[in-house]
Design a protein around this motif. Structure first.
Motif, PDB file in Angstrom:
ATOM      1  N   UNK A  53       1.114  -1.638  -0.109  1.00 23.54           N
ATOM      2  CA  UNK A  53       0.385  -0.146   0.155  1.00 23.54           C
ATOM      3  C   UNK A  53       1.323   1.308  -0.387  1.00 23.54           C
ATOM      4  N   UNK A  54       1.549   1.169   1.177  1.00 29.51           N
ATOM      5  CA  UNK A  54       3.052   2.166   0.955  1.00 29.51           C
ATOM      6  C   UNK A  54       3.280   2.307  -0.253  1.00 29.51           C
ATOM      7  N   UNK A  55       3.995   1.619  -1.334  1.00 22.77           N
ATOM      8  CA  UNK A  55       4.853   1.644  -2.340  1.00 22.77           C
ATOM      9  C   UNK A  55       3.183   2.371  -3.624  1.00 22.77           C
ATOM     10  N   UNK A  59       3.908   5.834  -5.675  1.00 22.27           N
ATOM     11  CA  UNK A  59       4.002   5.173  -7.245  1.00 22.27           C
ATOM     12  C   UNK A  59       3.050   6.687  -7.622  1.00 22.27           C
ATOM     13  N   UNK A  60       1.741   6.772  -6.953  1.00 29.86           N
ATOM     14  CA  UNK A  60       0.833   7.908  -7.148  1.00 29.86           C
ATOM     15  C   UNK A  60       0.435   9.251  -6.850  1.00 29.86           C
ATOM     16  N   UNK A  61       1.956   9.530  -6.357  1.00 25.61           N
ATOM     17  CA  UNK A  61       2.170  10.734  -5.558  1.00 25.61           C
ATOM     18  C   UNK A  61       3.667  11.063  -5.884  1.00 25.61           C
ATOM     19  N   UNK A  62       4.631  10.369  -7.850  1.00 28.35           N
ATOM     20  CA  UNK A  62       5.537  10.918  -7.950  1.00 28.35           C
ATOM     21  C   UNK A  62       5.319  11.097  -8.780  1.00 28.35           C
ATOM     22  N   UNK A  64       8.689  11.841 -10.524  1.00 28.75           N
ATOM     23  CA  UNK A  64      10.093  11.091 -10.960  1.00 28.75           C
ATOM     24  C   UNK A  64      10.279  10.175 -11.629  1.00 28.75           C
ATOM     25  N   UNK A  65      10.463  10.213 -13.445  1.00 21.36           N
ATOM     26  CA  UNK A  65      10.924   8.630 -13.950  1.00 21.36           C
ATOM     27  C   UNK A  65      11.613   8.150 -13.123  1.00 21.36           C
ATOM     28  N   UNK A  66      12.483   8.537 -12.588  1.00 20.19           N
ATOM     29  CA  UNK A  66      13.887   7.348 -12.568  1.00 20.19           C
ATOM     30  C   UNK A  66      12.957   6.617 -11.049  1.00 20.19           C
ATOM     31  N   UNK A  67      13.121   7.523 -10.286  1.00 15.98           N
ATOM     32  CA  UNK A  67      12.230   6.993  -9.306  1.00 15.98           C
ATOM     33  C   UNK A  67      10.826   6.492  -9.059  1.00 15.98           C
ATOM     34  N   UNK A  68      10.223   6.350 -10.531  1.00 17.73           N
ATOM     35  CA  UNK A  68       9.018   6.108 -10.535  1.00 17.73           C
ATOM     36  C   UNK A  68       9.808   4.379 -10.775  1.00 17.73           C
ATOM     37  N   UNK A  69      10.455   3.806 -11.912  1.00 11.44           N
ATOM     38  CA  UNK A  69      11.024   3.338 -11.695  1.00 11.44           C
ATOM     39  C   UNK A  69      11.443   2.260 -10.718  1.00 11.44           C
ATOM     40  N   UNK A  70      11.942   2.760  -9.657  1.00  9.77           N
ATOM     41  CA  UNK A  70      12.808   2.091  -8.377  1.00  9.77           C
ATOM     42  C   UNK A  70      11.511   1.145  -8.087  1.00  9.77           C
ATOM     43  N   UNK A  71      10.603   2.665  -7.696  1.00  8.37           N
ATOM     44  CA  UNK A  71       8.875   1.682  -6.338  1.00  8.37           C
ATOM     45  C   UNK A  71       8.512   0.666  -7.533  1.00  8.37           C
ATOM     46  N   UNK A  72       8.463   1.083  -8.963  1.00  7.85           N
ATOM     47  CA  UNK A  72       7.723  -0.391  -9.812  1.00  7.85           C
ATOM     48  C   UNK A  72       9.081  -1.310  -9.234  1.00  7.85           C
ATOM     49  N   UNK A  73       9.782  -1.418  -9.794  1.00  5.80           N
ATOM     50  CA  UNK A  73      10.961  -2.458  -9.629  1.00  5.80           C
ATOM     51  C   UNK A  73      10.682  -2.800  -7.983  1.00  5.80           C
TER      52      UNK A  73
END
Length: 88
Positions: A53-55, A59-62, A64-73
């Motif tokens: 849920x936290x992740x 994801x919904x509030x970010x 930044x493309x790089x941060x999104x990629x790390x969060x998705x991973x």
């Protein structure tokens, strides 16, 4: 009580999984550590569900493309290491 013990084992397994990859998942491990720390700071139990849920919220509030990629991973690894809920 058994369910709670199983959750602890699952979270420990996820953390160990991240650490077993060393530098290959360093960014993801850092995100996971930050998520766990934030969950604890807010007085919640660290469970796989809380991590997911936290992740998702991050994801919904970010934007930044790089941060999104790390969060998705990170989310993919956590979900991939989580056993299906049997009987639900």
């Amino acid at each position: 009580m058994q369910l709670k013990e199983q959750n602890i084992t699952n979270e420990a397994d996820i953390i160990q999984h991240f650490r077993s990859f060393g530098d290959a998942l360093a960014a993801e491990a850092a995100v996971l550590d930050a998520v766990i720390r934030d969950i604890v700071i807010h007085g919640k139990n660290v469970t796989t569900k809380e991590i997911i849920l936290y992740l998702i919220a991050e994801l919904e509030s970010t934007s930044d493309v790089v941060e999104l990629d790390v969060l998705r991973s990170t989310l993919e690894i956590v979900v991939g290491k989580t056993p299906d809920d049997v009987g639900f």
